[in-house]
Design an enzyme around this catalytic site. Structure first.
Site, PDB file in Angstrom:
ATOM      1  N   GLU A 185     -52.189  10.470 -97.363  1.00 13.93           N
ATOM      2  CA  GLU A 185     -53.644  10.895 -97.436  1.00 13.93           C
ATOM      3  C   GLU A 185     -53.943  11.142 -99.027  1.00 13.93           C
ATOM      4  O   GLU A 185     -53.210  11.023 -99.701  1.00 13.93           O
ATOM      5  CB  GLU A 185     -53.658  12.443 -96.741  1.00 13.93           C
ATOM      6  CG  GLU A 185     -52.596  13.183 -97.344  1.00 13.93           C
ATOM      7  CD  GLU A 185     -53.075  14.541 -96.920  1.00 13.93           C
ATOM      8  OE1 GLU A 185     -54.303  14.985 -97.469  1.00 13.93           O
ATOM      9  OE2 GLU A 185     -52.412  15.644 -96.482  1.00 13.93           O
TER      10      GLU A 185
ATOM     11  N   LYS B 225     -47.737  25.365 -93.342  1.00 13.18           N
ATOM     12  CA  LYS B 225     -47.646  26.600 -94.108  1.00 13.18           C
ATOM     13  C   LYS B 225     -48.016  27.755 -93.174  1.00 13.18           C
ATOM     14  O   LYS B 225     -48.687  27.737 -92.343  1.00 13.18           O
ATOM     15  CB  LYS B 225     -48.559  26.420 -95.306  1.00 13.18           C
ATOM     16  CG  LYS B 225     -48.085  25.380 -96.218  1.00 13.18           C
ATOM     17  CD  LYS B 225     -48.930  25.832 -97.497  1.00 13.18           C
ATOM     18  CE  LYS B 225     -48.616  24.880 -98.598  1.00 13.18           C
ATOM     19  NZ  LYS B 225     -49.174  23.763 -98.557  1.00 13.18           N
TER      20      LYS B 225
HETATM   21  N1  PSU Z   1     -51.825  21.711 -96.183  1.00 13.43           N
HETATM   22  C1  PSU Z   1     -50.968  21.561 -97.082  1.00 13.43           C
HETATM   23  N2  PSU Z   1     -51.386  20.648 -98.234  1.00 13.43           N
HETATM   24  C2  PSU Z   1     -52.440  19.943 -97.851  1.00 13.43           C
HETATM   25  C3  PSU Z   1     -53.396  20.325 -96.734  1.00 13.43           C
HETATM   26  C4  PSU Z   1     -53.015  20.958 -95.830  1.00 13.43           C
HETATM   27  O1  PSU Z   1     -49.916  22.213 -96.961  1.00 13.43           O
HETATM   28  O2  PSU Z   1     -53.018  19.145 -98.981  1.00 13.43           O
HETATM   29  C5  PSU Z   1     -54.899  19.379 -96.564  1.00 13.43           C
HETATM   30  C6  PSU Z   1     -54.429  18.236 -95.763  1.00 13.43           C
HETATM   31  O3  PSU Z   1     -55.379  17.199 -96.317  1.00 13.43           O
HETATM   32  C7  PSU Z   1     -55.074  18.748 -94.463  1.00 13.43           C
HETATM   33  C8  PSU Z   1     -56.096  19.642 -94.891  1.00 13.43           C
HETATM   34  O4  PSU Z   1     -55.286  17.616 -93.544  1.00 13.43           O
HETATM   35  O5  PSU Z   1     -55.607  20.197 -96.062  1.00 13.43           O
HETATM   36  C9  PSU Z   1     -56.543  20.415 -94.024  1.00 13.43           C
HETATM   37  O6  PSU Z   1     -57.779  21.223 -94.272  1.00 13.43           O
HETATM   38  P1  PSU Z   1     -58.537  22.194 -93.325  1.00 13.43           P
HETATM   39  O7  PSU Z   1     -57.597  23.199 -93.010  1.00 13.43           O
HETATM   40  O8  PSU Z   1     -59.783  22.597 -94.098  1.00 13.43           O
HETATM   41  O9  PSU Z   1     -58.689  21.316 -92.104  1.00 13.43           O
END
Ligand code: PSU
Ligand code: MN
Length: 305
Positions: free
Chosen positions: A27, A161
């Site tokens: 990603e 996390k």
């Molecule tokens: N969690 C992490 N590192 C990240 C992300 C999430 O520990 O870089 C990023 C990933 O790209 C994940 C996105 O798909 O954040 C999720 O965002 P949201 O919670 O807005 O869906």
């Protein structure tokens, strides 16, 4: 619909997929919105090298000038890492960026979509999005979870996390029929730490074990993906109590600043790096490289089945 109207696949990736060779998707939100520059640029190069060293082809995904890209040039990687004018693109944002010629980094959800368009089944990331703490009020549930329910890609991550409610995240995945595997662990990892206290559905002792579960799922025609939790290597793991305190502090800062929606996760990630004086960044880089290595091994095994 002709996908070529929207999608560019690098020739190396196209021929690897056509030849049934192992390919691992990556990603770009982890670069643009998950890590600071220039550490993210060194990481982007290293993670691709790790995958090649295992005999697989890396495919970093992004949206550049209104085109979906599977496989980025060095200049494109640099653009994602500098992150100027680079949006965060999840499933709902994808058609808007394509229609308007925008540039954006792909989350787990949108990377799964691009991977599936390109014929790629295995994807390595750092951590996934999930059910946020307090989602009972905010309804903040990452689109990553719905994507795992629908799109046939196996996502190798270091767990979730503790900014998330890990118990509710796993409940959601159960409801959506997504198998959650642990690589050599019974305990779903919590990103900086090797354990979360929540169990997985299956302890896959080897990459081949994980590849066989994926194959069985897709042979049956069951829609959706799999989530594979790979614990951070022991030597880079962080102290559970320290990280609990850091994350509580980051959550309080987010509340104070009134952060909402798609800005929440990047805000929390940046504050965690700040509060740990960059130590969490080193752990983040190491665990993501380890995920890439294991994803490449799973892709190699999957290609043999
Ligand atoms: N969690 C992490 N590192 C990240 C992300 C999430 O520990 O870089 C990023 C990933 O790209 C994940 C996105 O798909 O954040 C999720 O965002 P949201 O919670 O807005 O869906
Ligand atoms: Mn959200």
């Amino acid at each position: 619909m002709n996908l070529n109207q929207y999608l560019d696949i690098a020739p190396e990736i196209r021929s690897a997929v056509a030849g049934g060779k192992p390919v691992v998707a990556l990603e770009s939100t982890i670069l643009s919105h998950g890590m600071p520059y220039p550490e993210n640029l060194a990481f982007a190069a290293r993670v691709e090298r790790v995958i090649r060293d295992e005999g697989a082809v890396p495919a970093t995904m992004a949206i550049i000038d209104g085109r979906m890209k599977a496989g980025l040039t060095e200049a494109e990687l640099e653009r994602m890492c500098k992150a100027e004018g680079v949006a965060k693109v999840s499933r709902r944002d994808l058609p808007i960026l394509l229609a308007q010629g925008g540039t954006g980094a792909t989350t787990v959800a949108s990377t799964m979509i691009l991977a599936s368009f390109a014929g790629i089944r295995i994807f390595a990331t750092g951590g996934i999005g999930g059910v946020h703490r307090g989602a009972q009020q905010t309804m903040d549930i990452s689109a990553d979870l719905q994507e795992l329910a629908h799109t046939p890609v196996a996502v190798v991550c270091a767990g979730a996390k503790m900014i998330l409610d890990i118990g509710l995240t796993l409940e959601y995945l159960e409801t959506m029929g997504v198998p959650v595997l642990g690589l050599g662990t019974d305990d779903f990892p919590s990103f900086y730490c090797r354990k979360s206290g929540f169990g997985v559905d299956c302890n896959a002792k080897t990459p081949a074990d994980a590849a066989r579960v994926a194959k069985a799922k897709w042979d049956l025609g069951l829609a959706g993906g799999l989530l594979i939790g790979n614990p951070v290597p022991e030597e880079y793991a962080m102290d559970f109590d320290e990280m609990t305190a850091v994350i509580d502090r980051a959550l309080a800062a987010a509340k104070q600043a009134g952060v909402r929606g798609k800005d929440t996760t990047p805000f929390l990630l940046a504050h965690i790096v700040e509060y740990t004086g960059g130590r969490s960044l080193a752990t983040n880089i190491e665990l993501a490289c380890h995920n890439a290595q294991m994803a490449a091994r799973i892709a190699v095994e999957y290609a043999k089945l």
